[in-house]
Enzyme design. Structure first.
Site, short mmCIF file in Angstrom:
data_model
loop_
_atom_site.label_atom_id
_atom_site.label_comp_id
_atom_site.label_asym_id
_atom_site.label_seq_id
_atom_site.Cartn_x
_atom_site.Cartn_y
_atom_site.Cartn_z
N ASP A 1 -31.74 65.75 105.17
CA ASP A 1 -32.83 65.91 106.15
C ASP A 1 -33.77 64.72 106.17
O ASP A 1 -34.26 64.33 107.23
CB ASP A 1 -33.65 67.16 105.84
CG ASP A 1 -32.80 68.42 105.89
OD1 ASP A 1 -31.73 68.38 106.52
OD2 ASP A 1 -33.22 69.43 105.31
N1 LIG Z 1 -39.79 68.51 98.29
C1 LIG Z 1 -40.33 69.69 98.61
O1 LIG Z 1 -41.46 69.99 98.29
C2 LIG Z 1 -39.53 70.68 99.39
C3 LIG Z 1 -39.72 72.04 99.15
C4 LIG Z 1 -38.96 72.94 99.92
C5 LIG Z 1 -38.07 72.44 100.89
N2 LIG Z 1 -37.93 71.10 101.08
C6 LIG Z 1 -37.01 70.60 102.09
O2 LIG Z 1 -35.83 70.13 101.44
C7 LIG Z 1 -35.26 69.07 102.21
C8 LIG Z 1 -35.10 67.89 101.32
O3 LIG Z 1 -34.28 66.93 101.92
P1 LIG Z 1 -33.16 66.18 101.12
O4 LIG Z 1 -32.65 65.13 102.04
O5 LIG Z 1 -33.62 65.78 99.77
O6 LIG Z 1 -32.06 67.27 100.84
P2 LIG Z 1 -31.23 68.15 101.88
O7 LIG Z 1 -31.56 67.79 103.27
O8 LIG Z 1 -31.42 69.55 101.45
O9 LIG Z 1 -29.76 67.69 101.67
C9 LIG Z 1 -29.17 67.74 100.40
C10 LIG Z 1 -27.75 67.29 100.57
O10 LIG Z 1 -27.24 67.06 99.29
C11 LIG Z 1 -25.84 67.33 99.31
N3 LIG Z 1 -25.44 67.76 98.00
C12 LIG Z 1 -25.65 68.96 97.42
N4 LIG Z 1 -25.12 69.00 96.20
C13 LIG Z 1 -24.56 67.77 96.00
C14 LIG Z 1 -23.83 67.19 94.92
N5 LIG Z 1 -23.60 67.87 93.77
N6 LIG Z 1 -23.42 65.93 95.04
C15 LIG Z 1 -23.64 65.24 96.18
N7 LIG Z 1 -24.32 65.73 97.22
C16 LIG Z 1 -24.76 67.01 97.13
C17 LIG Z 1 -25.64 68.39 100.35
O11 LIG Z 1 -24.51 68.06 101.15
P3 LIG Z 1 -23.06 68.50 100.69
O12 LIG Z 1 -23.11 69.97 100.58
O13 LIG Z 1 -22.17 67.97 101.79
O14 LIG Z 1 -22.79 67.82 99.40
C18 LIG Z 1 -26.89 68.32 101.21
O15 LIG Z 1 -26.62 67.96 102.56
C19 LIG Z 1 -36.19 68.81 103.38
O16 LIG Z 1 -35.74 69.50 104.53
C20 LIG Z 1 -37.50 69.43 102.89
O17 LIG Z 1 -38.33 69.84 103.95
C21 LIG Z 1 -38.65 70.22 100.32
#
Ligand SMILES: NC(=O)c1ccc[n+]([C@@H]2O[C@H](COP(=O)([O-])OP(=O)(O)OC[C@H]3O[C@@H](n4cnc5c(N)ncnc54)[C@H](OP(=O)(O)O)[C@@H]3O)[C@@H](O)[C@H]2O)c1
Ligand SMILES: NC(=O)c1ccc[n+]([C@@H]2O[C@H](COP(=O)([O-])OP(=O)(O)OC[C@H]3O[C@@H](n4cnc5c(N)ncnc54)[C@H](OP(=O)(O)O)[C@@H]3O)[C@@H](O)[C@H]2O)c1
Lengths: 97, 477, 477, 97
Positions: free
Chosen positions: C403
Site C-alpha cells: 500500500d
Molecule cells: N503502521 C501502522 O500504524 C498501521 C496500522 C494499521 C494498519 N496499517 C496499514 O498497513 C499498511 C502498511 O503498508 P505496507 O506496504 O507496509 O504493507 P501492506 O500494504 O500490508 O503489504 C504487505 C505486503 O507484504 C507481502 N508479504 C506478506 N508476507 C510476506 C513475506 N513473508 N515475504 C514477502 N512478502 C510478504 C504481502 O504480499 P504477498 O502476500 O504477495 O506476499 C503484502 O502485499 C497500510 O495500508 C497502512 O495503512 C498501518
C-alpha cells in the site's frame, strides 16, 4: 510553604495548566503571524475591563466614580481597539487568497 | 449569578480557542472574532448579572454604558483610521490603556478598602487579617505592573511614531535596577506593616510610572516590537491580578493566558532575530550608537549601476525576485514596487517577492506593507520556499534590505547575526541592491554582498529609484 | 497529608512534562523516565503519608508491599523479555491490567459502601443522599469502562499474538450497540433507585466484560494498534473516575491527560492511514474477508526477475533505496536485509532505507524492526526526505511493502487509500518488488506499480529471497 | 444544569484545561513516535494504582483484602511494565545516534 500549596491546590493546578496552555498555544506559530497574535493577545487582556465595570458599579463617592469612568473608557479602548486592529491586520493577510 | 459563571466559562473557552486559532493563517481571523464574541459575553454578563455578597446588582449603569460607548467610539475610530504601517504603535497604545485600567482598578479598590475599614490603612495593618493583607498585596502587584505597562507602552508608542528619541543616562542600568528594587521594597514594607503612610501607595504608583519610562527609554526604536510584546504580557499579568482580587475566573484565565503566551512570544521573536531577550533589553546592539560588528569591514570594490541599465537587465530577464526590506517601508515605496512588478509581468517576466521572516521591523512587516498596495498574496514567497528558487533566477532586486541578505550570517561565526537564516540571493545570476548609501542596517554590520562581482548597487532612496525604473521601463516601449 | 498534596502536584507536573517530552525524538526517553519518577513519588507518598478523614494512616502495609514487589517482578520480566516486534501486544496487555485494576477498585469500594451503610444498597438508594449516589454513579462508570478496557485489551492481545481469529457474528453491530445501551441503562436504573438488587453491579460488570470482547472481536487484526490506542484512552478515563472517587488530583490529571491525549492519538493514527475512526471500528476494510477496492484490477503484464539478475542490477548500481513493509516483518527478514545492505556498501553502492510513516502494522514498526538488526539510524530516511531522492536512484527494492508504494493513492480518487502520501518509487530508474504473490496488502487493493515497465517482481518469501540475493552477491566476488 | 456548572466551576475549568493540554501535547508529534507515546501514556494511566493502594490500606475483610491485593499487583504490572516497555522502545530509536 507546604501548607500554602496544599491549601491552594486547586488554584495552583489551575495556574500551572493555564500557563502551560498559553505556552503550548504559541509554540508552533509561523513568524508572520507574530504581530497579529500579539495584537489579538493584547485585546484579550482587555478582559481587565470587567474589573473596572465592577468597581464602577459599586462606586459611591465622586472620586471613585471619575476614576472608575476613566478605567472603563480605557479598558474599552483596549478591548475594542485591540480586536479591530487585529481584524484589520488579518484582513491584509487573507486578501485575495 | 450562576448564569454569569457559565458565561464566564464560555468566555474563557473562547479565549483559549481564539488564541489557538490565531496561530494558524487559515483560522486566525475567525479566532479573533470568536475571542471578541466571548469578551462581549463577559462584559454584558457582568453588567447585568453581577451580584455582590449581599446579592446587590451593579449600579451606575448609565455611566458604565457611557464609558463603554465612549471607549468603543474612540477605539473603533483609531483602529480603523490607523495606517497599516503604524499598527505596532497602535497595539502599544491600546496595551498601555489596558495597563492603566488595571492600575486604576487597584487605586480605586485601595481607596474603597481604606475608607471602609475602621482606622483606615493602619486599621488594616494592625488587624493582621490575612485576607485583607492579601488583598492589599494583590492591589500593589496590579498597580505596579499596570503602571509600568502603561508608561512603558506610551514611550514605546512615542518611539515608533518618531516623537521620542532613544536616550541612555549614564549608569542607567544601575538606576533602573535600583528603582525597581525600591518600588518592590516599599510595597513589601507597607504590606508588612512597617511603613504605614496611607499615601505610600500613590508614591509607589508614581515610581512605577517613572520606572516604565526609564525601562523603555534606552532601548533602540527598532527593538520596540519585542518590548511591546513584553509589555503586553505584563498587562496580561496585571489583569490576572485583577482576577485574583475579584476571584473572577475569566479575568484570571484571560490574563494568565496572555501573560504566558506573551512571554513565550517575546522569546520566540527574539529567537527569530537570533538574539536573547536580555540582549534586547540591556544590550546596545539595536541602539542608536553602535560600532560595526566585527572589526574591519570587507575589502573590495563596489560596482554601481544606473536606473536605465538596471531597467534593461530586468526587462530581458526571465525571472526576477524582489527582496523587500526595512528601507522599502521607510521610503513608503510599496505602491511603486507593485507598479514595477506589473510592468515587468506585462513584459512576460516572472516576478516574485522573497519574504524574510524578520525583514523590516516587526514580524509580518513586509506582508502588511505589500498587502497595502494590493500585491497578489501568491506572489509573496516565504524564505524556505524561495531559497531553492534563486539558482534559477536571473535578477534579484534587493530593495532597502540589508541584514536579511548578509552572507556573514552563514560564513562569519564572529558576526552578531551568525546563525540567522538568510535569503540566499547570491545563488542568482545577478543581484541589484537598491539603497541610499553603503551604510549598515539594523544590526549595524557591514555586508560583503555589496562587494561581490555579481552585485551592482543602485544608490538612492527606494521610492525615487523605483520611480525612475518604472519611467525607464515605460519609455522603452 | 499536606506533604502528600505537594508530592501529587509534583507528580502531576512530571506527567504533563513527560508526555510532552515523549513527543519529540530527542527528549522522549528522558520524558518517560521523568514520568516514571513522578509515579514513584505518588505511589510511595500515598503509602506513607495518606490519611483518611479521621487522620488514620493506611494499614496492611506488608501486603501492599508484597503486591508491589510481585507486580514489579512480573512486569519487569515480561517487559524485558518481550521481543521488539511483539511490543504492541505487550502494551495491550499492560493496558488491560490497568483497566482491571480500575474495575476492581470500584468493586471493592462498592462492597465497602454497601456494608458500611445501614440497610445496604437499599439504604443508600432510599436515603437519596446525593453525595452517596454520586459515589455510586462514579463506581459504575469506573467499573464499566475499566471492564471493557480489560477484556477488550486481552482480546486485542490475543489477536496480535495470533491466538484469536477475527470473528463477526451476524448482526454483530446491532448486538453490540444493544448490549452497550443495556449496560448503561442497568446502571442508570440502579442509581436512580428503580432497580435495587445488590448483585446488579456484578451483573453489569459481567456484561461489560462481555461487551469488551464483542467490541474488539470483529475488528481486523491489522487494526489492533488503533484499537489499543483507543482502549488506552478508556483506561485513562477509568483512572480519572478513580481520581474523582477519592478526590485525588494526581489520578485525575494522569487519567484525563491519557484520556484526551489517547483519544487524539487514536484519531491521528487513523488519519495517517487516511481513514476515519468509525471506519476502523465498524468498517470491514481491515477485516479478513474483503473484496478488492475498486472493481476491476489493472491490466497489463507482469515482468518477473530472478535473484541472480536482481543481484547484478544492484551490484552495479550507484544508489539503492530499500523500501521495507509489513512483509519484511512477517518474514522476520530484518537481519538478512541488513546483511544485504552491508554487502552492497562494501561494493561501493550507496544504500538507504525509505521509511513510510504507516509501513507495517504499528507506527514506527519499521524503525523498531530495523533497529533490532542494528541498521544504522542515519540510514533510515523519512518519507518527506527520501521522496526527492528517488529520481537520482538507480534501483529501488520494495520488500514486502504494498500500500505504501501504491500509485493509486495519488491517481485514483475512487481508491480507499486515495490521498495518503506514498513513497514515490516510480521516479527511480528501476523498481524490484519482493513479495510472495500478486495478492494485495492491508487495504485489500490492487497495485498498478507491479504492472509498470520499470517494475520487476521477485516472487518469494522475503527472508528466502533476501538470503538468495546475499548468496548471489557473495558468489560473484 | 446551570447551577451544577456554577457549583463545580473550579473542577470544570480544571477538566477543560487538562483535556486541552492532553490534546495539545499530542498534536505535533511525528508518527514514528506514536507507538512509544501510546506506551508511555499507557504507563501513566497506571496511576490508578494509587486507588488500589488506598483501598487495600483500608480493607478489613478477607474478600476486600484479596481483591485489593490483586488490584495492587495488576496496577503495578501496568506501571512497571508500561514504563519499562516504553524505555526499551525508545532505546531502539536512539541507537547509535
Ligand atoms: N503502521 C501502522 O500504524 C498501521 C496500522 C494499521 C494498519 N496499517 C496499514 O498497513 C499498511 C502498511 O503498508 P505496507 O506496504 O507496509 O504493507 P501492506 O500494504 O500490508 O503489504 C504487505 C505486503 O507484504 C507481502 N508479504 C506478506 N508476507 C510476506 C513475506 N513473508 N515475504 C514477502 N512478502 C510478504 C504481502 O504480499 P504477498 O502476500 O504477495 O506476499 C503484502 O502485499 C497500510 O495500508 C497502512 O495503512 C498501518
Ligand atoms: N521583523 C522584525 O520582527 C524585526 C524586529 C526588530 C528588529 N528586526 C531586525 O531588523 C533587520 C531587518 O533586516 P532588513 O534587511 O529588512 O533591514 P536592515 O538590515 O535594517 O537594512 C535596511 C536598509 O535599508 C536601507 N534604507 C533605509 N532607508 C531607505 C530608503 N529610504 N530607501 C532605500 N533604502 C533605505 C538602509 O541603507 P541606507 O541607509 O544605505 O539606505 C539599510 O541598510 C534584521 O536585522 C532584523 O533582525 C526585525
Amino acid at each position: 510553604m507546604i501548607d500554602f500549596i496544599a491549601e491552594n491546590q486547586e488554584f495552583i493546578y489551575l495556574l500551572i495548566l493555564m500557563i502551560f496552555v498559553g505556552v503550548e498555544l504559541i509554540s508552533h506559530v509561523p513568524s508572520v503571524l507574530h504581530t497579529p497574535l500579539m495584537s489579538g493577545a493584547n485585546a484579550i487582556h482587555g478582559v481587565v475591563i470587567i474589573g473596572s465595570i465592577i468597581v464602577m458599579g459599586q462606586a459611591e463617592d465622586t472620586v471613585s466614580l471619575v476614576l472608575g469612568f476613566i478605567a472603563v473608557v480605557l479598558g474599552t479602548l483596549n478591548v475594542v481597539g485591540g480586536f479591530v486592529v487585529t481584524d484589520r491586520m488579518l484582513e491584509m493577510f487573507k486578501k485575495r487568497k | 449569578m450562576n448564569i454569569l459563571y457559565v458565561l464566564y466559562l464560555i468566555a474563557s473557552l473562547t479565549f483559549i480557542l481564539g488564541l489557538k486559532m490565531l496561530g494558524s493563517p487559515k483560522t486566525a481571523r475567525r479566532g479573533n472574532l470568536i475571542a471578541a464574541f466571548g469578551m462581549a459575553l463577559a462584559i454584558f454578563g457582568t453588567i447585568f448579572l453581577y451580584e455582590d455578597e449581599h446579592g446587590a446588582h451593579l449600579g451606575n449603569l448609565p455611566l458604565i454604558f457611557g464609558g463603554l460607548v465612549l471607549g468603543t467610539g474612540i477605539g473603533w475610530l483609531m483602529a480603523k483610521r490607523v495606517k497599516m504601517t503604524a499598527m505596532p504603535q497602535m497595539v502599544s497604545f491600546f496595551n498601555g490603556m489596558g495597563g492603566a485600567c488595571a492600575a486604576l482598578i487597584s487605586l480605586i479598590e485601595y481607596r474603597h478598602l481604606t475608607q471602609h475599614t475602621h482606622g483606615g490603612l493602619s486599621g488594616i495593618l494592625n488587624s493582621a487579617d490575612s485576607e485583607m493583607l492579601t488583598r492589599l498585596a494583590i492591589m500593589y502587584a496590579g498597580l505596579i505592573i499596570g503602571s509600568i505597562s502603561f508608561s512603558g507602552s506610551i514611550i514605546a508608542y512615542g518611539k515608533l511614531e518618531g516623537k521620542i528619541k532613544d536616550k541612555m543616562l549614564p549608569g542607567q542600568q544601575v538606576i533602573n535596577i535600583g528603582l525597581f528594587l525600591g518600588i518592590v521594597l516599599l510595597a513589601v514594607l507597607n504590606v508588612a506593616g512597617i511603613l504605614t503612610s496611607e499615601s505610600l501607595l500613590y508614591a509607589v504608583a508614581g515610581l512605577a510610572l517613572l520606572y516604565g519610562v526609564l525601562f523603555v527609554m534606552p532601548i533602540g526604536g527598532a527593538d520596540m516590537p519585542v518590548v511591546i510584546s513584553l509589555l503586553n504580557s505584563f498587562t496580561g499579568i496585571a489583569a490576572a491580578f485583577g482576577g485574583f482580587l475579584y476571584d473572577n475566573k475569566v479575568m484570571l484565565i484571560g490574563g494568565i493566558l496572555v501573560g504566558s503566551a506573551g512571554t513565550l512570544l517575546t522569546i520566540v521573536m527574539c529567537q527569530a532575530m537570533n538574539r536573547s531577550l536580555l540582549n534586547v533589553l540591556i544590550g546596545n546592539f539595536g541602539g542608536a550608537a553602535t560600532g560595526s560588528g566585527s572589526g574591519e569591514g570587507p575589502q573590495g570594490t563596489v560596482k554601481s549601476i544606473n536606473a536605465s541599465d538596471a531597467a534593461i537587465l530586468m526587462k530581458y530577464a526571465k525571472k526576477v525576485i524582489i527582496v523587500p526590506g526595512y528601507g522599502l517601508a521607510v521610503a513608503q515605496a510599496q505602491h511603486v514596487v507593485h507598479e514595477l512588478e506589473e510592468l515587468l509581468e506585462a513584459e512576460g517576466v516572472e516576478v516574485k517577492y522573497a519574504i524574510h521572516p524578520v525583514a523590516g521591523r516587526m514580524p509580518g512587516h513586509m506582508n502588511v506593507l505589500l498587502a497595502e498596495s494590493n500585491v497578489d498574496y501568491d506572489k509573496l514567497v516565504e524564505m524556505e520556499d524561495i531559497n531553492p528558487e534563486f539558482p534559477t533566477c536571473d535578477v534579484v532586486v534587493v530593495i532597502g534590505a540589508n541584514d536579511v541578505v548578509n552572507p556573514a550570517a552563514k560564513t562569519d561565526p564572529a558576526s552578531p547575526i551568525y546563525g540567522m537564516p538568510i535569503l540566499e540571493v547570491e545563488d542568482a545570476r545577478q543581484v541589484i541592491v537598491m539603497k541610499r548609501s553603503m551604510s549598515s542596517g539594523y544590526a549595524g554590520i557591514e555586508n560583503e554582498l555589496f562587494y561581490r562581482d555579481k552585485t551592482s548597487m543602485l544608490f538612492g532612496d527606494a521610492k525615487k529609484m523605483l520611480t525612475e525604473l518604472v519611467n525607464e521601463l515605460k519609455s522603452m516601449d
